[in-house]
Design a protein around this motif. Structure first.
Motif, mmCIF file in Angstrom:
data_model
loop_
_atom_site.group_PDB
_atom_site.id
_atom_site.type_symbol
_atom_site.label_atom_id
_atom_site.label_comp_id
_atom_site.label_asym_id
_atom_site.label_seq_id
_atom_site.Cartn_x
_atom_site.Cartn_y
_atom_site.Cartn_z
ATOM 1 N N ASN A 185 -3.531 0.742 -5.897
ATOM 2 C CA ASN A 185 -4.594 1.605 -6.417
ATOM 3 C C ASN A 185 -4.231 2.294 -7.725
ATOM 4 O O ASN A 185 -4.957 3.144 -8.211
ATOM 5 C CB ASN A 185 -5.057 2.611 -5.353
ATOM 6 N N LYS A 186 -3.060 1.929 -8.278
ATOM 7 C CA LYS A 186 -2.712 2.433 -9.606
ATOM 8 C C LYS A 186 -2.648 1.229 -10.534
ATOM 9 O O LYS A 186 -2.848 0.105 -10.112
ATOM 10 C CB LYS A 186 -1.348 3.118 -9.568
ATOM 11 N N GLN A 232 3.395 1.021 -3.460
ATOM 12 C CA GLN A 232 2.643 0.973 -4.727
ATOM 13 C C GLN A 232 3.511 0.516 -5.913
ATOM 14 O O GLN A 232 3.634 1.226 -6.928
ATOM 15 C CB GLN A 232 2.019 2.347 -5.028
ATOM 16 N N GLY A 290 0.820 -1.213 0.000
ATOM 17 C CA GLY A 290 0.000 0.000 0.000
ATOM 18 C C GLY A 290 0.847 1.254 0.000
ATOM 19 O O GLY A 290 0.548 2.239 -0.663
ATOM 20 N N GLU A 317 -5.206 -6.190 -3.865
ATOM 21 C CA GLU A 317 -6.207 -5.372 -3.168
ATOM 22 C C GLU A 317 -5.612 -4.100 -2.574
ATOM 23 O O GLU A 317 -6.341 -3.182 -2.232
ATOM 24 C CB GLU A 317 -6.851 -6.197 -2.036
ATOM 25 N N ASN A 318 -4.310 -4.078 -2.430
ATOM 26 C CA ASN A 318 -3.665 -2.908 -1.824
ATOM 27 C C ASN A 318 -3.029 -1.975 -2.851
ATOM 28 O O ASN A 318 -2.323 -1.049 -2.499
ATOM 29 C CB ASN A 318 -2.628 -3.355 -0.792
ATOM 30 N N HIS A 371 -9.524 -9.964 -10.811
ATOM 31 C CA HIS A 371 -8.152 -9.483 -11.002
ATOM 32 C C HIS A 371 -7.434 -10.203 -12.155
ATOM 33 O O HIS A 371 -6.215 -10.097 -12.270
ATOM 34 C CB HIS A 371 -7.352 -9.614 -9.706
#
Ligand code: SAM
Length: 208
Positions: free
Chosen positions: A74-75, A51, A48, A71-72, A101
């Motif tokens: 976000n890009k 990234q 997270g 899940e962690n 996914h």
């Protein structure tokens, strides 16, 4: 960078909420070894925070830890995950599809060492969680595929606490991981740390 990063991540693990309870239940029921809740928490936080765009995992099992990483993020990302067991690969692909996914997680049926020798890809983050006897070779080859400032995380380095006990064990993995424990911490090509998280988690951060 590693010290600051890890200090930030060494927060208490009571905030763990199981994100894939069904998969964990199946793994427990069928004795499939997946990362511990503490390692879930740690991996979630490091992914997270950092990234990474391109991730490699050696040791997919049924896709649990790959999904935790996904899940962690976000890009835009890509995870390549490798397992030598065909049934595991099939089941991992099903789980990954179930959680939507499939476009970003590729599951390869291969031996970890073989994949590492053949791949032309470079990764920002590599998670090693497969055959313990092969850890020294996964690690050596993974460093060659790591982008600058990349991170390698290795699970089970303390192997049920046996690695740093003084007595002998009739398990050759203990001897291999004992030597690896010393070699890893003396590796000057980057920063290395081993933490008593779950079954022992090692982190390597490549010098830029
Ligand atoms: C501890 S499990 C991985 C758990 C998974 N990372 C998780 O937490 O969801 C180890 C996996 O490594 C795989 N494995 C064993 N030897 C391997 C090898 N030589 N190359 C690739 N995978 C291997 C096993 O089939 C098994 O599924």
């Amino acid at each position: 960078m590693l010290n600051i990063l890890v200090k930030e991540l060494m927060i208490k693990f009571h905030d763990y909420i199981e994100p894939f309870a069904t998969i964990r239940e199946i793994a427990i029921k069928r004795n499939i070894p997946i990362i511990s809740p503490e390692t879930v928490s740690f991996l979630s936080k490091i992914i997270g925070k950092y990234q990474p765009e391109k991730i490699l995992e050696i040791g997919t099992a049924i896709g649990y830890s790959a999904l935790i990483m996904a899940e962690n993020l976000n890009k835009k990302f890509r995870i390549d995950t490798i397992d030598v067991s065909k049934p595991a690969v099939i089941e991992a692909r099903q789980n990954i599809r179930k959680y939507n996914h499939s476009n970003s997680i590729n599951v390869y049926f291969d031996k970890g060492i073989n994949f590492l020798k053949m791949t032309k890809s470079k990764y920002n983050f590599i998670f090693i969680d497969a055959k313990k006897e092969e850890y020294p070779e996964y690690y050596r080859l993974s460093k060659l595929q790591l982008k600058s400032n990349g991170i390698i995380v290795l699970d089970n380095l303390l192997w049920q606490g046996k690695v740093r006990q003084k007595r002998a064990f009739a398990d050759k993995r203990v001897e291999i991981l004992r030597k690896f424990d010393r070699d890893f911490l003396n590796d000057n090509s980057g920063k290395t740390e081993i933490y008593e998280i779950g079954d022992g988690v090692g982190i390597y951060n490549k010098k830029i």
